[in-house]
Design a protein around this motif. Structure first.
Motif, PDB file in Angstrom:
ATOM      1  N   ASN A 164      99.315 -43.892 -32.172  1.00 47.25           N
ATOM      2  CA  ASN A 164     100.712 -44.253 -32.290  1.00 47.25           C
ATOM      3  C   ASN A 164     101.282 -44.659 -30.940  1.00 47.25           C
ATOM      4  OD1 ASN A 164     100.971 -43.950 -35.041  1.00 47.25           O
ATOM      5  ND2 ASN A 164     101.842 -41.871 -34.929  1.00 47.25           N
ATOM      6  N   ALA A 165     100.956 -43.896 -29.937  1.00 46.51           N
ATOM      7  CA  ALA A 165     101.445 -44.152 -28.579  1.00 46.51           C
ATOM      8  C   ALA A 165     100.955 -45.509 -28.086  1.00 46.51           C
ATOM      9  CB  ALA A 165     100.981 -43.039 -27.636  1.00 46.51           C
ATOM     10  N   SER A 166      99.704 -45.844 -28.460  1.00 51.26           N
ATOM     11  CA  SER A 166      99.124 -47.110 -28.048  1.00 51.26           C
ATOM     12  C   SER A 166      99.889 -48.255 -28.707  1.00 51.26           C
ATOM     13  CB  SER A 166      97.662 -47.210 -28.455  1.00 51.26           C
ATOM     14  OG  SER A 166      96.865 -46.351 -27.719  1.00 51.26           O
ATOM     15  N   ILE A 167     100.122 -48.025 -29.974  1.00 51.35           N
ATOM     16  CA  ILE A 167     100.840 -49.044 -30.696  1.00 51.35           C
ATOM     17  C   ILE A 167     102.239 -49.243 -30.064  1.00 51.35           C
ATOM     18  CG2 ILE A 167     101.901 -49.678 -32.940  1.00 51.35           C
ATOM     19  CD1 ILE A 167      99.479 -48.246 -34.243  1.00 51.35           C
ATOM     20  N   GLU A 168     102.943 -48.185 -29.829  1.00 56.76           N
ATOM     21  CA  GLU A 168     104.256 -48.228 -29.218  1.00 56.76           C
ATOM     22  C   GLU A 168     104.206 -48.871 -27.843  1.00 56.76           C
ATOM     23  OE1 GLU A 168     107.298 -47.551 -30.648  1.00 56.76           O
ATOM     24  OE2 GLU A 168     106.062 -47.181 -32.448  1.00 56.76           O
ATOM     25  N   ALA A 169     103.183 -48.620 -27.132  1.00 52.39           N
ATOM     26  CA  ALA A 169     102.964 -49.133 -25.772  1.00 52.39           C
ATOM     27  C   ALA A 169     102.779 -50.643 -25.819  1.00 52.39           C
ATOM     28  CB  ALA A 169     101.770 -48.451 -25.112  1.00 52.39           C
ATOM     29  N   ALA A 170     101.958 -51.077 -26.865  1.00 60.81           N
ATOM     30  CA  ALA A 170     101.758 -52.490 -27.034  1.00 60.81           C
ATOM     31  C   ALA A 170     103.100 -53.155 -27.302  1.00 60.81           C
ATOM     32  CB  ALA A 170     100.750 -52.741 -28.138  1.00 60.81           C
ATOM     33  N   ALA A 172     105.903 -52.207 -26.259  1.00 62.17           N
ATOM     34  CA  ALA A 172     106.722 -52.191 -25.053  1.00 62.17           C
ATOM     35  C   ALA A 172     106.353 -53.275 -24.059  1.00 62.17           C
ATOM     36  CB  ALA A 172     106.707 -50.811 -24.441  1.00 62.17           C
ATOM     37  N   GLY A 173     105.239 -53.913 -24.283  1.00 57.17           N
ATOM     38  CA  GLY A 173     104.772 -54.951 -23.373  1.00 57.17           C
ATOM     39  C   GLY A 173     104.198 -54.400 -22.096  1.00 57.17           C
ATOM     40  N   ALA A 174     104.590 -55.113 -21.034  1.00 60.69           N
ATOM     41  CA  ALA A 174     104.027 -54.743 -19.727  1.00 60.69           C
ATOM     42  C   ALA A 174     104.485 -53.400 -19.261  1.00 60.69           C
ATOM     43  CB  ALA A 174     104.422 -55.811 -18.680  1.00 60.69           C
ATOM     44  N   ALA A 175     105.757 -53.022 -19.568  1.00 62.49           N
ATOM     45  CA  ALA A 175     106.247 -51.701 -19.166  1.00 62.49           C
ATOM     46  C   ALA A 175     105.444 -50.618 -19.781  1.00 62.49           C
ATOM     47  CB  ALA A 175     107.741 -51.597 -19.553  1.00 62.49           C
ATOM     48  N   GLY A 176     104.816 -50.847 -20.867  1.00 61.40           N
ATOM     49  CA  GLY A 176     104.077 -49.795 -21.535  1.00 61.40           C
ATOM     50  C   GLY A 176     102.607 -49.803 -21.241  1.00 61.40           C
TER      51      GLY A 176
END
Lengths: 320, 251
Positions: A164-170, A172-176
């Motif tokens: 889930n965190a990976s997905i959310e990070a993706a 978020a773009g570069a900030a993530g």
């Protein structure tokens, strides 16, 4: 005349007497010799009779002596026999020693058996503790399994969260990106945890199997121990029987003693009878001696008779 | 006998015989019993006796002596006593020859040899000095000396009869015996005026050989005035014996 008749008779009678007197004297002398000869014959008969009696008495004396000798020998044999009874008693008394030794040995054995029983009970107690220990161990293992499961649950959840965190990070773009890297690390750690846990589970599984085996061995040992303890009790019964038998020997020894003593008493009373018999024979011997003493005076009288009678014929011969 | 008028215990007959002594003593027995007499005497040497100056070869010379001053007693002394209780019954005897044929049914010569250990005839004749035979009459012993051997039997110095009970004798110490005779006589008599004794020649020979003759005579002399002879056979009351001392003591 009447008186003349008488006178004639007297004269005739006197003449008759005178005629007879000369041959009468010779006849009288011959009669004396005849009497002397007869007396001598009778005296010889008496003497022969006496001789025979003396021989008989002599033989009686010998017979008595021979009987008394036999008695003495028999007495000796009886004394020897009596000694045998004493020997029997001595042997029988050794029973006591044997019995005492048996009882001592049995006592020792019983003590050892008791010690064995005590040790066995201690071992059994140890086994019980060990069994308890294994139960605890098993519970602990089960507990650990549960915790493993929970950890796997948590790891799985962690994995999902990381995803889930990976997905959310993706999103978020570069900030993530930094966050996406952490999330990936976390996912890798969670996977490592799952691998470790499955290894641990395998070890626990193996430990569990070993402990099952051990547990079953211990059950066998305990069963064997219980059998031994039962046998120990049976041994105690056997020991009791041995002691009873050993004590029984006492009664046998007493019987032997009593029998030997009774036999010895019998022999004593027989011995007394023999002493009695010997006394009677002694009395008989004394009587024979008295008879013999009487005999000596008889022979003296025979000699006197002989001396007198033998003088008659020579006297008569002289007179003729 | 009536002239002498013997009383009890004060008269003795002193005699000598030419032979057949036992028959003589038996004949005297009737008188002895009737008058309470005592007899002591001997056999004369060479078969002769004399009386009032005349010599006889076929008789007995005797004197009847009454003690007017006290008692008279005859004694007999044996230095031989029975060796054991064994009785030897005589048989096959000839009284006229003083012959003894058998003892307990066996030849007398052999029995005597077995009992004494004598081996030859000469030994047997000498053995009589140690072991004469004795005839038992109640508790009394009449010694019978052995004179000779004849075939399987013995000739004695005194007749043996069938059924006589004989025994073997052995010698005691003559001095001990003499001492007891002397004390016996002493206890019977307070006062002794004279003793006349006869000792058998065999006793004389034994005492002389032992060198005890004078001691013996001395013991007898200690009783009082004494005289005596050596004899060939002794008379004591109605017994004719050998190897004996017989004496008469006058109070």
């Amino acid at each position: 005349m009447i008186t003349d008749l008488f006178k004639k008779k007297d004269v005739v009678e006197v003449q008759k007497v005178q005629v007879v007197s000369a041959p009468d004297d010779g006849e009288r002398l011959e009669s004396l010799v005849y009497i002397a000869d007869s007396i001598e014959k009778f005296q010889k008969d008496l003497v022969q009779n006496e001789l025979n009696s003396l021989m008989e008495i002599h033989d009686m004396g010998e017979a008595i002596n021979s009987v008394m000798e036999s008695n003495a020998r028999l007495r000796e044999q009886m004394d020897a026999f009596n000694e045998m009874f004493e020997a029997v008693n001595t042997s029988a008394s050794k029973f006591e020693d044997v019995k005492v030794n048996i009882i001592k040995s049995v006592d020792n054995a019983q003590n050892k058996v008791e010690e064995l029983k005590t040790s066995s009970n201690e071992v059994r107690a140890s086994f019980d503790e060990m069994t308890q220990g294994f139960e605890n161990f098993k519970s602990a293992v089960d507990q650990i399994s549960d915790y493993m499961k929970q950890i796997i649950g948590i790891a799985t959840q962690t994995n999902l969260l990381a995803l889930n965190a990976s997905i959310e990070a993706a999103r978020a773009g570069a900030a993530g990106k930094g966050f996406a890297v952490v999330a990936t690390e976390v996912r890798e750690l969670a996977d490592e945890i799952k691998v470790l846990i499955s290894q641990v589970n395998a070890s626990i599984e193996a430990a569990g199997q070993e402990s099952e085996k051990l547990s079953s061995s211990m059950e066998n040992s305990i069963a064997a121990m219980d059998r031994s303890l039962r046998e120990v009790d049976e041994t105690k019964d056997t020991f009791k029987e041995i002691i009873e038998s050993a004590n029984g020997a006492n009664a046998v020894q007493q019987e032997i003693n009593d029998t030997a003593d009774a036999a010895s008493d019998e022999l004593s009373s027989i011995g007394n009878s023999f002493a009695d018999i010997n006394n009677k024979y002694d009395a008989l011997t004394d009587q024979l001696a008295r008879v013999n003493a009487l005999g000596t005076t008889k022979s003296s009288v025979f000699e006197h008779i002989d001396n007198l009678v033998s003088q008659i014929p020579p006297i008569v011969k002289d007179r003729k | 006998m009536e002239k002498v008028a013997p009383g009890k215990e004060n008269t003795a007959i002193i005699d000598f015989c030419t032979g057949n002594d036992a028959a003589v003593l038996t004949t005297l027995r009737g008188l002895v019993d009737r008058y309470n007499l005592q007899v002591m005497g001997a056999t004369g040497d060479a078969g002769k006796v004399s009386c009032n100056g005349k010599i006889y070869t076929d008789g007995m010379a005797y004197a009847v002596v009454r003690n007017e001053g006290g008692r008279v007693k005859t004694y007999k002394e044996n230095i031989y006593v029975p060796k054991d209780n064994r009785q030897l019954v005589a048989s096959r005897t000839d009284r006229t020859k003083y012959y003894l044929g058998e003892l307990n049914g066996r030849p007398a010569k052999q029995v005597y040899m077995e009992l004494t250990g004598a081996t030859t005839d000469k030994d047997i004749i000498n053995q009589t000095f140690k072991n004469p035979l004795g005839k038992m009459v109640g508790n009394d012993v009449c010694i019978m000396s052995i004179k000779d051997v004849s075939g399987t039997g013995l000739i004695l110095y005194r007749q043996a009869n069938d059924s006589d009970i004989l025994t073997l004798l052995e010698m005691r110490d003559p001095m001990e015996v003499a001492a007891s005779t002397v004390s016996r006589i002493k206890s019977d008599f307070n006062r002794i005026s004279g003793i006349y004794s006869v000792n058998c020649i065999f006793r004389y020979l034994v005492l002389k050989e032992r060198g005890e003759l004078n001691t013996y005579l001395g013991k007898i002399a200690s009783l009082g005035t004494s005289c005596g002879l050596i004899g060939f056979g002794e008379h004591y009351n109605s017994q004719f014996v050998n190897q004996t001392m017989t004496c008469v003591v006058f109070e």
